[in-house]
Scaffold this motif. Structure first.
Motif, PDB file in Angstrom:
ATOM      1  N   CYS A   1     -16.222 -19.401  34.127  1.00 34.07           N
ATOM      2  CA  CYS A   1     -17.452 -18.183  34.557  1.00 34.07           C
ATOM      3  C   CYS A   1     -18.101 -18.050  34.018  1.00 34.07           C
ATOM      4  CB  CYS A   1     -16.953 -17.951  36.228  1.00 34.07           C
ATOM      5  SG  CYS A   1     -16.034 -16.360  36.289  1.00 34.07           S
ATOM      6  N   LEU A   2     -17.314 -16.997  32.975  1.00 29.66           N
ATOM      7  CA  LEU A   2     -18.399 -16.040  32.626  1.00 29.66           C
ATOM      8  C   LEU A   2     -19.546 -16.924  31.091  1.00 29.66           C
ATOM      9  CD1 LEU A   2     -15.302 -13.524  31.085  1.00 29.66           C
ATOM     10  CD2 LEU A   2     -17.474 -13.173  32.984  1.00 29.66           C
ATOM     11  N   ALA A   3     -18.606 -17.870  30.656  1.00 25.62           N
ATOM     12  CA  ALA A   3     -19.728 -18.802  30.407  1.00 25.62           C
ATOM     13  C   ALA A   3     -20.978 -19.284  30.880  1.00 25.62           C
ATOM     14  CB  ALA A   3     -19.202 -20.040  29.211  1.00 25.62           C
ATOM     15  N   GLU A   4     -20.601 -19.610  32.065  1.00 27.60           N
ATOM     16  CA  GLU A   4     -21.627 -19.785  33.073  1.00 27.60           C
ATOM     17  C   GLU A   4     -23.049 -18.162  33.387  1.00 27.60           C
ATOM     18  OE1 GLU A   4     -21.082 -21.199  36.576  1.00 27.60           O
ATOM     19  OE2 GLU A   4     -19.367 -22.687  36.165  1.00 27.60           O
ATOM     20  N   VAL A   5     -22.456 -17.443  32.854  1.00 24.65           N
ATOM     21  CA  VAL A   5     -23.704 -15.886  33.520  1.00 24.65           C
ATOM     22  C   VAL A   5     -23.870 -15.651  31.938  1.00 24.65           C
ATOM     23  CG1 VAL A   5     -22.497 -15.997  35.747  1.00 24.65           C
ATOM     24  CG2 VAL A   5     -21.789 -14.374  34.036  1.00 24.65           C
ATOM     25  N   GLY A   6     -23.062 -16.544  31.371  1.00 28.28           N
ATOM     26  CA  GLY A   6     -24.348 -16.098  29.241  1.00 28.28           C
ATOM     27  C   GLY A   6     -22.826 -15.411  28.879  1.00 28.28           C
ATOM     28  N   LEU A   7     -22.507 -14.652  28.798  1.00 27.30           N
ATOM     29  CA  LEU A   7     -21.173 -13.863  27.862  1.00 27.30           C
ATOM     30  C   LEU A   7     -19.969 -14.898  27.801  1.00 27.30           C
ATOM     31  CD1 LEU A   7     -19.798 -11.069  30.187  1.00 27.30           C
ATOM     32  CD2 LEU A   7     -20.900 -11.086  28.399  1.00 27.30           C
ATOM     33  N   ARG A   8     -20.014 -14.815  26.242  1.00 26.92           N
ATOM     34  CA  ARG A   8     -19.228 -16.162  25.311  1.00 26.92           C
ATOM     35  C   ARG A   8     -18.398 -14.970  24.256  1.00 26.92           C
ATOM     36  NH1 ARG A   8     -24.050 -18.911  27.176  1.00 26.92           N
ATOM     37  NH2 ARG A   8     -23.821 -21.170  27.766  1.00 26.92           N
ATOM     38  N   PRO A   9     -17.519 -14.353  24.316  1.00 22.13           N
ATOM     39  CA  PRO A   9     -16.396 -13.937  23.520  1.00 22.13           C
ATOM     40  C   PRO A   9     -16.172 -14.329  22.554  1.00 22.13           C
ATOM     41  CG  PRO A   9     -15.388 -14.065  25.519  1.00 22.13           C
ATOM     42  CD  PRO A   9     -16.366 -14.932  25.468  1.00 22.13           C
ATOM     43  N   ARG A  10     -16.513 -13.935  21.455  1.00 25.00           N
ATOM     44  CA  ARG A  10     -16.244 -13.997  19.897  1.00 25.00           C
ATOM     45  C   ARG A  10     -15.041 -13.745  19.800  1.00 25.00           C
ATOM     46  NH1 ARG A  10     -21.246 -13.548  22.389  1.00 25.00           N
ATOM     47  NH2 ARG A  10     -22.696 -13.644  21.180  1.00 25.00           N
ATOM     48  N   ARG A  11     -14.848 -12.558  19.838  1.00 23.62           N
ATOM     49  CA  ARG A  11     -12.864 -12.498  19.533  1.00 23.62           C
ATOM     50  C   ARG A  11     -12.445 -12.104  21.022  1.00 23.62           C
ATOM     51  NH1 ARG A  11     -12.069  -7.873  16.452  1.00 23.62           N
ATOM     52  NH2 ARG A  11     -13.997  -7.213  16.752  1.00 23.62           N
ATOM     53  N   LEU A  12     -10.787 -12.546  21.023  1.00 21.44           N
ATOM     54  CA  LEU A  12     -10.628 -12.190  21.800  1.00 21.44           C
ATOM     55  C   LEU A  12      -9.117 -11.790  22.238  1.00 21.44           C
ATOM     56  CD1 LEU A  12     -10.127 -13.014  25.283  1.00 21.44           C
ATOM     57  CD2 LEU A  12      -9.061 -15.103  23.788  1.00 21.44           C
ATOM     58  N   PHE A  13      -8.934 -10.718  22.890  1.00 24.32           N
ATOM     59  CA  PHE A  13      -7.908  -9.956  22.987  1.00 24.32           C
ATOM     60  C   PHE A  13      -6.843 -10.701  24.476  1.00 24.32           C
ATOM     61  CE2 PHE A  13      -3.273  -8.015  24.112  1.00 24.32           C
ATOM     62  CZ  PHE A  13      -3.382  -7.639  22.537  1.00 24.32           C
ATOM     63  N   ASP A  14      -5.883 -11.130  25.315  1.00 24.71           N
ATOM     64  CA  ASP A  14      -5.577 -12.636  26.547  1.00 24.71           C
ATOM     65  C   ASP A  14      -4.140 -11.091  26.433  1.00 24.71           C
ATOM     66  OD1 ASP A  14      -4.913 -13.157  28.200  1.00 24.71           O
ATOM     67  OD2 ASP A  14      -5.039 -14.893  27.856  1.00 24.71           O
ATOM     68  N   THR A  15      -4.128 -10.605  27.593  1.00 26.73           N
ATOM     69  CA  THR A  15      -3.202  -9.761  27.710  1.00 26.73           C
ATOM     70  C   THR A  15      -1.966 -10.572  28.360  1.00 26.73           C
ATOM     71  OG1 THR A  15      -4.303  -9.464  29.984  1.00 26.73           O
ATOM     72  CG2 THR A  15      -4.137  -7.640  27.372  1.00 26.73           C
ATOM     73  N   GLU A  16      -2.536 -10.903  29.156  1.00 22.71           N
ATOM     74  CA  GLU A  16      -1.340 -12.223  29.701  1.00 22.71           C
ATOM     75  C   GLU A  16      -0.627 -12.946  28.812  1.00 22.71           C
ATOM     76  OE1 GLU A  16      -0.897 -16.067  33.140  1.00 22.71           O
ATOM     77  OE2 GLU A  16      -2.033 -16.047  31.411  1.00 22.71           O
ATOM     78  N   LEU A  17      -1.372 -13.855  27.540  1.00 27.91           N
ATOM     79  CA  LEU A  17      -0.489 -14.433  27.363  1.00 27.91           C
ATOM     80  C   LEU A  17       0.150 -13.594  25.914  1.00 27.91           C
ATOM     81  CD1 LEU A  17       0.032 -16.901  25.377  1.00 27.91           C
ATOM     82  CD2 LEU A  17      -2.800 -17.288  23.859  1.00 27.91           C
ATOM     83  N   ALA A  18      -0.713 -12.628  25.270  1.00 19.50           N
ATOM     84  CA  ALA A  18       0.560 -11.038  24.569  1.00 19.50           C
ATOM     85  C   ALA A  18       1.443 -10.870  25.045  1.00 19.50           C
ATOM     86  CB  ALA A  18      -0.046 -10.620  24.265  1.00 19.50           C
ATOM     87  N   GLY A  19       2.145 -10.686  26.700  1.00 18.31           N
ATOM     88  CA  GLY A  19       3.342 -10.705  27.468  1.00 18.31           C
ATOM     89  C   GLY A  19       4.047 -12.042  26.939  1.00 18.31           C
ATOM     90  N   ARG A  20       3.735 -13.350  27.111  1.00 21.65           N
ATOM     91  CA  ARG A  20       4.169 -14.304  27.188  1.00 21.65           C
ATOM     92  C   ARG A  20       5.215 -14.291  26.047  1.00 21.65           C
ATOM     93  NH1 ARG A  20       3.844 -18.354  31.539  1.00 21.65           N
ATOM     94  NH2 ARG A  20       1.926 -17.560  32.830  1.00 21.65           N
TER      95      ARG A  20
END
Length: 418
Positions: free
Chosen positions: A113-132
């Motif tokens: 849904c962010l891509a639909e409005v033009g926001l596309r991260p080039r670098r990402l940190f996913d706090t949920e995945l980090a927790g896993r």
């Protein structure tokens, strides 16, 4: 009360959680015009460090998964709440943040849904995945903030209809608080990952999320109707298809969640009963709902279309998949594959326990199944590693599991069990 960054960083796991009741700078005004958006772009471009990002959808209320509110926070810029209905093009903000790491919780839910409005991260940190990867037993945002930082987030509006306008103040407070401590959480988890020797693993996972292409549309989405397994005959399956497609058209036109137009249970009942008249249709228990009755003529026409189809145009009971069959059939269809699967699962589970993470994060279950069903002709650590990479496993996963998996499969062969 609000909370300072110093106070947030001092929160400790296991301590009594401190309620986080208000954003530290208060609730920002909703950005709903181009001039306000330009000011936000300037502020966030001048900010420093990672950018916390979240989005609120109206799942269960509206058709599709579009964003109805986008929240951002960055050091030096504060928090912004953007209405993507009023400001549907955030590509200018995206350009201003092109070099910034974006921090999301459960990124896979919000990236489309962010891509639909033009926001596309080039670098990402996913706090949920980090927790896993770190082995936290509960990885929801509220649980992570409580466990890692010692603060309690109010989570009462997560299932709200975010297409509501104007948005209530309580909802806006909740939305702002969702990004209030996300950067602090990111920093704490990054430190834990580094100390555990898992930071590189996490970075590979984050890069893989960004590199994953959007899911292709399902060829027969109507087959996902809940309860469709009860429908056996091809003519009845045609009813499911015709009613599902009629519902989808109505839902799209009215911008409503399909389940609010007609529940899946009603589609299945229409297929099983196949009413012929309005009276028969209205007598069905699933048609007692006013919403379902409102479009009774649409449903009856769909049933009649299915009834009139020639046999050659009726759907087949099930579509063949491109992967292995269901695992409960393996022992009968291919006992050797069933033994390989059992051995592979045992290896992955043991390694996951050793590294304190869920088995599915060490190696996706579908990868394990496909490898066990169709292993390389010659089993070696190198061939197993190549097969895993071809199935989408990351380098860190291959380094951990290829050799143990190869050894386990070779043991089966040498013992004569295959």
């Amino acid at each position: 009360m609000g909370v300072s960054e110093t106070e947030a960083a001092s929160g400790s796991a296991g301590a009594d959680a401190v309620p986080l009741l208000d954003p530290r700078e208060g609730i920002p005004p909703v950005v709903a015009d181009d001039a306000a958006l330009e000011r936000v772009i300037e502020m966030f471009a001048a900010g420093t460090g990672p950018v916390a990002v979240d989005a609120e959808r109206a799942s269960g209320y509206r058709y599709g998964q579009r964003a109805y509110l986008v929240q951002l926070r960055r050091q030096g810029a504060g928090t912004a709440l953007i209405d993507p209905v009023a400001c549907p093009d955030l590509s200018g903000l995206d350009a201003a943040l092109a070099d910034a790491e974006m921090v999301l919780h459960a990124a896979g839910q919000d990236l489309p849904c962010l891509a639909e409005v033009g926001l596309r991260p080039r670098r990402l940190f996913d706090t949920e995945l980090a927790g896993r990867l770190l082995g936290y037993p509960k990885v929801g945002l509220g649980s992570m903030v409580r466990e890692v930082l010692g603060y309690a987030l109010e989570k009462g509006h997560s299932a709200a209809d975010w297409s509501t306008r104007p948005l209530p103040e309580d909802w806006l407070r909740y939305a702002a608080l969702d990004v209030e401590l996300l950067i602090e959480l990111r920093d704490a988890l990054a430190g834990e990952l580094e100390r555990a020797g898992k930071l590189e693993w996490a970075l590979e996972e984050f890069a893989a999320i960004l590199a994953t292409p959007p899911k292709a549309p399902r060829p027969d989405p109507w087959r996902r109707t809940s309860g469709v397994h009860r429908v056996r005959g091809r003519r009845q399956l045609a009813v499911v298809r015709e009613v599902w497609e009629a519902r989808d058209r109505l839902a799209r036109e009215r911008d409503l969640s399909p389940g609010r137009v007609l529940p899946d249970a009603a589609i299945v009942q229409l297929a099983l009963e196949m009413p012929k008249t309005p009276a028969e249709l209205l007598a069905l228990s699933s048609m007692r709902n006013r919403g379902a009755r409102r479009h009774q003529s649409v449903w009856l026409r769909a049933v009649n279309r299915a009834r009139a189809l020639p046999d050659a145009e009726l759907p087949v009971p099930s579509q063949p998949g491109d992967g292995p069959p269901p695992t409960h059939r393996w022992a009968e269809r291919d006992p050797e594959a069933a033994k390989r699967l059992s051995a592979a699962r045992t290896v992955v589970a043991a390694l996951a326990d050793e590294h304190t993470m869920p088995a599915e994060n060490l190696l996706q279950p579908d990868v394990v199944r496909r490898l066990a069903w169709s292993p390389p002709a010659e089993v070696t650590p190198a061939t197993i590693g190549g097969a895993l990479r071809a199935l989408g496993a990351r380098d860190w996963q291959v380094r951990l599991v290829a050799t143990p998996l190869a050894k386990a499969l070779i043991r089966l062969e040498t013992k004569g069990e295959l």
